[in-house]
Scaffold this motif. Structure first.
Motif, PDB file in Angstrom:
ATOM      1  N   MET A 180       0.814  -1.217   0.000  1.00  0.00           N
ATOM      2  CA  MET A 180       0.000   0.000   0.000  1.00  0.00           C
ATOM      3  C   MET A 180       0.849   1.268   0.000  1.00  0.00           C
ATOM      4  SD  MET A 180      -3.093  -0.984   2.598  1.00  0.00           S
ATOM      5  CE  MET A 180      -4.034  -2.487   2.386  1.00  0.00           C
ATOM      6  N   ALA A 181       2.094   1.146   0.445  1.00  0.00           N
ATOM      7  CA  ALA A 181       2.977   2.316   0.536  1.00  0.00           C
ATOM      8  C   ALA A 181       3.793   2.543  -0.736  1.00  0.00           C
ATOM      9  CB  ALA A 181       3.920   2.159   1.732  1.00  0.00           C
ATOM     10  N   MET A 182       3.663   1.651  -1.712  1.00  0.00           N
ATOM     11  CA  MET A 182       4.500   1.708  -2.913  1.00  0.00           C
ATOM     12  C   MET A 182       4.209   2.923  -3.790  1.00  0.00           C
ATOM     13  SD  MET A 182       6.587  -0.844  -3.189  1.00  0.00           S
ATOM     14  CE  MET A 182       6.853  -2.489  -2.528  1.00  0.00           C
ATOM     15  N   GLY A 183       5.275   3.504  -4.339  1.00  0.00           N
ATOM     16  CA  GLY A 183       5.143   4.463  -5.423  1.00  0.00           C
ATOM     17  C   GLY A 183       4.713   5.858  -5.017  1.00  0.00           C
ATOM     18  N   HIS A 184       4.705   6.174  -3.723  1.00  0.00           N
ATOM     19  CA  HIS A 184       4.366   7.527  -3.267  1.00  0.00           C
ATOM     20  C   HIS A 184       5.192   7.828  -2.017  1.00  0.00           C
ATOM     21  CE1 HIS A 184       1.740   5.802  -0.096  1.00  0.00           C
ATOM     22  NE2 HIS A 184       1.368   4.941  -1.031  1.00  0.00           N
ATOM     23  N   ASP A 185       5.000   8.986  -1.430  1.00  0.00           N
ATOM     24  CA  ASP A 185       5.835   9.390  -0.296  1.00  0.00           C
ATOM     25  C   ASP A 185       5.719   8.458   0.896  1.00  0.00           C
ATOM     26  OD1 ASP A 185       7.127  11.495  -1.444  1.00  0.00           O
ATOM     27  OD2 ASP A 185       5.792  13.047  -0.647  1.00  0.00           O
ATOM     28  N   GLY A 186       4.636   7.685   0.958  1.00  0.00           N
ATOM     29  CA  GLY A 186       4.470   6.752   2.066  1.00  0.00           C
ATOM     30  C   GLY A 186       5.583   5.725   2.149  1.00  0.00           C
ATOM     31  N   MET A 187       6.212   5.380   1.008  1.00  0.00           N
ATOM     32  CA  MET A 187       7.265   4.373   1.029  1.00  0.00           C
ATOM     33  C   MET A 187       8.482   4.829   1.832  1.00  0.00           C
ATOM     34  SD  MET A 187       8.668   1.541   0.537  1.00  0.00           S
ATOM     35  CE  MET A 187       7.202   0.732  -0.056  1.00  0.00           C
ATOM     36  N   ARG A 188       8.675   6.130   1.968  1.00  0.00           N
ATOM     37  CA  ARG A 188       9.794   6.624   2.779  1.00  0.00           C
ATOM     38  C   ARG A 188       9.622   6.266   4.256  1.00  0.00           C
ATOM     39  NH1 ARG A 188      12.392   9.965  -0.675  1.00  0.00           N
ATOM     40  NH2 ARG A 188      11.111  10.876  -2.346  1.00  0.00           N
ATOM     41  N   PHE A 189       8.393   6.013   4.661  1.00  0.00           N
ATOM     42  CA  PHE A 189       8.102   5.785   6.073  1.00  0.00           C
ATOM     43  C   PHE A 189       8.172   4.311   6.467  1.00  0.00           C
ATOM     44  CE2 PHE A 189       6.355   9.858   5.055  1.00  0.00           C
ATOM     45  CZ  PHE A 189       6.445  10.612   6.217  1.00  0.00           C
ATOM     46  N   VAL A 190       8.405   3.420   5.499  1.00  0.00           N
ATOM     47  CA  VAL A 190       8.272   1.995   5.785  1.00  0.00           C
ATOM     48  C   VAL A 190       9.524   1.397   6.415  1.00  0.00           C
ATOM     49  CG1 VAL A 190       7.843  -0.270   4.794  1.00  0.00           C
ATOM     50  CG2 VAL A 190       6.464   1.656   4.071  1.00  0.00           C
ATOM     51  N   GLN A 196      10.086   9.970  -8.158  1.00  0.00           N
ATOM     52  CA  GLN A 196       8.963  10.583  -8.873  1.00  0.00           C
ATOM     53  C   GLN A 196       9.396  11.133 -10.223  1.00  0.00           C
ATOM     54  OE1 GLN A 196       5.753  10.320  -8.070  1.00  0.00           O
ATOM     55  NE2 GLN A 196       6.431   9.061  -6.343  1.00  0.00           N
ATOM     56  N   ASP A 197      10.588  11.744 -10.266  1.00  0.00           N
ATOM     57  CA  ASP A 197      11.102  12.231 -11.545  1.00  0.00           C
ATOM     58  C   ASP A 197      11.306  11.071 -12.522  1.00  0.00           C
ATOM     59  OD1 ASP A 197      11.128  14.779 -10.541  1.00  0.00           O
ATOM     60  OD2 ASP A 197      13.300  14.889 -10.246  1.00  0.00           O
ATOM     61  N   ALA A 198      11.811   9.957 -11.996  1.00  0.00           N
ATOM     62  CA  ALA A 198      12.044   8.784 -12.844  1.00  0.00           C
ATOM     63  C   ALA A 198      10.735   8.234 -13.394  1.00  0.00           C
ATOM     64  CB  ALA A 198      12.784   7.714 -12.054  1.00  0.00           C
ATOM     65  N   LEU A 199       9.705   8.171 -12.548  1.00  0.00           N
ATOM     66  CA  LEU A 199       8.410   7.661 -13.005  1.00  0.00           C
ATOM     67  C   LEU A 199       7.847   8.532 -14.121  1.00  0.00           C
ATOM     68  CD1 LEU A 199       6.772   6.717  -9.571  1.00  0.00           C
ATOM     69  CD2 LEU A 199       7.698   5.159 -11.301  1.00  0.00           C
ATOM     70  N   ILE A 255       9.784   7.722 -17.278  1.00  0.00           N
ATOM     71  CA  ILE A 255       9.397   6.435 -17.882  1.00  0.00           C
ATOM     72  C   ILE A 255       8.082   6.572 -18.631  1.00  0.00           C
ATOM     73  CG2 ILE A 255       8.666   4.072 -17.363  1.00  0.00           C
ATOM     74  CD1 ILE A 255      10.629   4.187 -14.945  1.00  0.00           C
ATOM     75  N   THR A 256       7.081   7.157 -17.991  1.00  0.00           N
ATOM     76  CA  THR A 256       5.752   7.241 -18.605  1.00  0.00           C
ATOM     77  C   THR A 256       5.718   8.208 -19.785  1.00  0.00           C
ATOM     78  OG1 THR A 256       5.106   8.874 -16.926  1.00  0.00           O
ATOM     79  CG2 THR A 256       4.526   6.586 -16.503  1.00  0.00           C
ATOM     80  N   SER A 257       6.671   9.150 -19.822  1.00  0.00           N
ATOM     81  CA  SER A 257       6.696  10.099 -20.942  1.00  0.00           C
ATOM     82  C   SER A 257       7.536   9.598 -22.116  1.00  0.00           C
ATOM     83  CB  SER A 257       7.242  11.454 -20.479  1.00  0.00           C
ATOM     84  OG  SER A 257       8.611  11.345 -20.102  1.00  0.00           O
ATOM     85  N   GLY A 258       8.127   8.393 -21.967  1.00  0.00           N
ATOM     86  CA  GLY A 258       8.874   7.800 -23.073  1.00  0.00           C
ATOM     87  C   GLY A 258      10.326   8.230 -23.172  1.00  0.00           C
ATOM     88  N   MET A 280      14.980   5.482   2.476  1.00  0.00           N
ATOM     89  CA  MET A 280      15.365   4.468   1.491  1.00  0.00           C
ATOM     90  C   MET A 280      14.150   3.790   0.847  1.00  0.00           C
ATOM     91  SD  MET A 280      18.210   1.458   1.930  1.00  0.00           S
ATOM     92  CE  MET A 280      19.095   0.847   0.485  1.00  0.00           C
ATOM     93  N   PRO A 281      13.342   4.555   0.120  1.00  0.00           N
ATOM     94  CA  PRO A 281      12.159   3.955  -0.515  1.00  0.00           C
ATOM     95  C   PRO A 281      12.545   2.947  -1.589  1.00  0.00           C
ATOM     96  CG  PRO A 281      12.499   6.189  -1.299  1.00  0.00           C
ATOM     97  CD  PRO A 281      13.444   5.992  -0.161  1.00  0.00           C
ATOM     98  N   GLU A 282      11.595   2.077  -1.911  1.00  0.00           N
ATOM     99  CA  GLU A 282      11.791   1.081  -2.958  1.00  0.00           C
ATOM    100  C   GLU A 282      11.456   1.662  -4.324  1.00  0.00           C
ATOM    101  OE1 GLU A 282      10.726  -2.886  -0.293  1.00  0.00           O
ATOM    102  OE2 GLU A 282       9.284  -2.180  -1.777  1.00  0.00           O
ATOM    103  N   MET A 283      12.253   1.311  -5.303  1.00  0.00           N
ATOM    104  CA  MET A 283      11.998   1.723  -6.685  1.00  0.00           C
ATOM    105  C   MET A 283      11.140   0.681  -7.402  1.00  0.00           C
ATOM    106  SD  MET A 283      13.588   4.592  -6.551  1.00  0.00           S
ATOM    107  CE  MET A 283      13.262   4.626  -4.789  1.00  0.00           C
ATOM    108  N   TYR A 284      10.212   0.152  -6.663  1.00  0.00           N
ATOM    109  CA  TYR A 284       9.319  -0.925  -7.117  1.00  0.00           C
ATOM    110  C   TYR A 284       8.547  -0.527  -8.370  1.00  0.00           C
ATOM    111  CZ  TYR A 284       4.843  -3.535  -6.873  1.00  0.00           C
ATOM    112  OH  TYR A 284       3.725  -4.263  -7.147  1.00  0.00           O
ATOM    113  N   LYS A 285       7.913   0.623  -8.307  1.00  0.00           N
ATOM    114  CA  LYS A 285       6.997   1.010  -9.377  1.00  0.00           C
ATOM    115  C   LYS A 285       7.739   1.248 -10.679  1.00  0.00           C
ATOM    116  CE  LYS A 285       3.009   4.009 -10.197  1.00  0.00           C
ATOM    117  NZ  LYS A 285       2.127   5.054  -9.606  1.00  0.00           N
ATOM    118  N   ALA A 286       8.891   1.892 -10.590  1.00  0.00           N
ATOM    119  CA  ALA A 286       9.684   2.152 -11.798  1.00  0.00           C
ATOM    120  C   ALA A 286      10.053   0.844 -12.491  1.00  0.00           C
ATOM    121  CB  ALA A 286      10.942   2.940 -11.435  1.00  0.00           C
TER     122      ALA A 286
END
Length: 558
Positions: free
Chosen positions: A82-92, A416-419, A422-425, A446-452
């Motif tokens: 549930m914390a993936m891909g947003h600022d919440g992942m920093r808190f995990v 977030q910049d990386a995402l 990626i989505t902009s090609g 140390m968030p996860e780069m899961y979504k990227a």
């Protein structure tokens, strides 16, 4: 026999404490027995912890049946999914230290005699094991068990008939690139996770449940039992009984968590293709147990054992398949000649004694050492001018054609910049996508780069683009990736000096990660350290105190 709680329960001096227990319904008979903590991370947020309330009842019954008095308290348990891909992942990741600290405070404040730890997911199990090692009292971990997997027999990207939660994020890349329609995508939302439990693949949650068993801190054969099986309740009861045996025999956590058992766990992690996050957690547990274990040790030991269980994301099988094939005892049976068989476990028996009658029930799921899924170990540690203190990757989840990768850097200063890139090609086949300022200090958290990574895999770029970062990855990630690059950018690490277009060469087999530029070493002398000032509160303190990922991203306690 002496136990700690006696010190504050003797009459008449400590009648004030006895009165407080009695106000909650405890009796003189209860207070004449060892007082055992049931540490419960139950919540209705995290599906891996949804069943822990009922399991706690069975644990309490087991404690009482064996002559102890259970007392229960709670601790937090965040859901990585549930914390993936947003600022919440920093808190995990920072919750790991909070959990260890919470348990220490409660156990020490009340002089409790032993503890049964109830947790299932990514940072909760290691936080609990860290507390056990720090406190060095009798302790057992009971995980809630994995979910049953979803079924998908056609167009299954893992090659089998099962899927898990991680396929949804991966499929978002397919949806966005026109490779999947919306109807099929939304079907996954309703069918990929059919029951409660920790994710069905070998992510960090199930990795750490399995490694707790390999360490000897969880009852043999129990870590892979699905959350919805009746055997899960029976194991909780038996664990309640077992803690009393540990108390009576003064078999404390540090007698089980030893250098030998940690090396056993590293070898099991390599064999099953466990999460890269296990590196952080095993180093942190070793630190709490005051055992000198380094990232270099982890890499060296991992090389001794090939990957023999092709579980999602490193193969087609799930934790259900592993359980039916014999679970961790069967894996350890295959590894018997390379393990420390005389390491003691919570049963009071050694690893060798526990596995003496075990057999492998499915040799496709648990392979022989002569027929591994991957000759590389599950974890590889890379070093070079880009990561002089070490970086971590997972060969079992990297397509073989991407074990060596060389390409130009495309640099992003945050996830977030990386995402967006990626989505902009912006990312093309052959690129090395660099995501920095996401380490323990720079994130912070140390968030996860899961979504990227999942988006790239869904876009069929998983083996054609390599993602490298001073952050980390999910245990469910596959594709070409390298994380934990240390020192991180926020500590002046070389990753902070990488420029767009720099040629980066990664060789998983040789254990190297290098920037091919004559002036790179000079640039590294003038890295401008990035500090994330956006976050306040606990993350502000965490970023100031936390150590390098190469040391387990620990907050020193001694």
């Amino acid at each position: 026999m002496y136990w700690r709680s006696k010190d504050i329960l003797k009459q008449p001096e400590w009648s004030n404490v006895r009165a407080l227990y009695k106000s909650s319904g405890y009796t003189d008979d209860d207070l004449s027995k060892p007082i055992i903590a049931v540490v419960n991370s139950f919540s209705t947020i995290c599906p891996g912890h949804f069943n822990l309330r009922s399991l706690a009842q069975h644990v309490r019954e087991g404690i009482r049946a064996a002559g102890g008095t259970p007392v229960e308290f709670g601790t937090i348990g965040a859901c990585d999914g549930m914390a993936m891909g947003h600022d919440g992942m920093r808190f995990v990741l920072p919750t790991r230290e909070l959990i260890a600290n919470d348990i220490e405070m409660m156990i020490q404040a009340h002089r409790l005699d032993g503890m049964v730890l109830l947790g299932s997911c990514d940072k909760i199990i290691p936080g609990m094991l860290m507390a056990a090692a720090r406190l060095d009292i009798p302790a057992i971990l009971v995980n809630g068990g994995p979910t049953l997997p979803g079924k998908l027999k056609t167009n299954n990207p893992y090659g089998g008939e099962y899927v898990d939660h991680s396929i949804i994020q991966q499929s978002l890349g397919s949806l966005q690139s026109g490779k999947m329609n919306e109807e099929d995508y939304l079907w996954l939302e309703d069918h990929a996770v059919p029951t409660i439990g920790s994710c069905a693949m070998l992510g960090t949650a199930n990795t750490m449940g399995c490694l707790s068993e390999a360490l000897g801190m969880t009852l043999p054969g129990s870590s892979t039992i699905p959350a919805v099986y009746s055997a899960r309740m029976a194991v909780a009861y038996e664990s309640g009984k077992a803690i009393m045996s540990l108390v009576q025999n003064n078999l404390t956590a540090r007698k089980i968590i030893t250098r030998d058992s940690l090396e056993n766990a590293i070898k099991v992690n390599s064999a099953i293709g466990g999460s890269t996050n296990a590196v952080l957690h095993i180093l942190a547990i070793a630190y709490e147990a005051e055992i000198d274990l380094t990232l270099e040790d982890f890499g060296r030991i991992s090389k001794e054992v090939p990957h023999i269980t092709p579980l999602i994301p490193g193969g087609p099988y799930t934790l259900l398949d592993l359980h039916e094939a014999g679970g961790i005892p069967a894996v350890m049976k295959v590894l018997e000649k390379s393990l420390a068989l005389d390491a003691i476990t919570l049963t009071g028996r050694t690893v060798g004694e526990n596995s003496s009658k075990v057999r492998v029930k499915n040799t496709d799921v648990i392979r022989d050492l002569t027929n591994p899924s991957n000759k590389n170990g599950g974890i590889a540690v890379l070093t070079g001018n880009l990561s002089p203190e070490g970086a971590v990757t997972k060969p079992s989840a990297i397509p073989k054609e991407a074990h060596t990768f060389r390409g130009p850097a495309v640099v992003f200063e945050s996830e977030q910049d990386a995402l967006q890139g990626i989505t902009s090609g912006m990312i093309k086949p052959g690129d090395v996508l660099v995501i920095r300022n996401e380490g323990p200090k720079g994130g912070p958290g140390m968030p996860e780069m899961y979504k990227a990574m999942k988006l790239l895999v869904g876009m069929n770029l998983g083996s054609k683009v390599c993602v490298i970062t001073d952050g980390r990855f999910s245990g469910s990630n596959n594709g070409c990736f390298v994380g934990h690059i240390s020192p991180e950018a926020a500590e002046g690490g070389p990753i902070g000096a990488v420029r767009n277009g720099d040629i980066i060469a990664i060789d998983v087999n040789q254990g190297t990660i290098e920037v091919e530029s004559e002036d790179f070493s000079e640039r590294c002398k003038d890295v401008n350290c990035y500090t994330n000032t956006k976050f306040k509160g606990y993350l502000f303190s965490y970023g100031k105190l936390v150590n390098s990922a190469a040391k387990g991203a620990i907050i020193p306690v001694r």
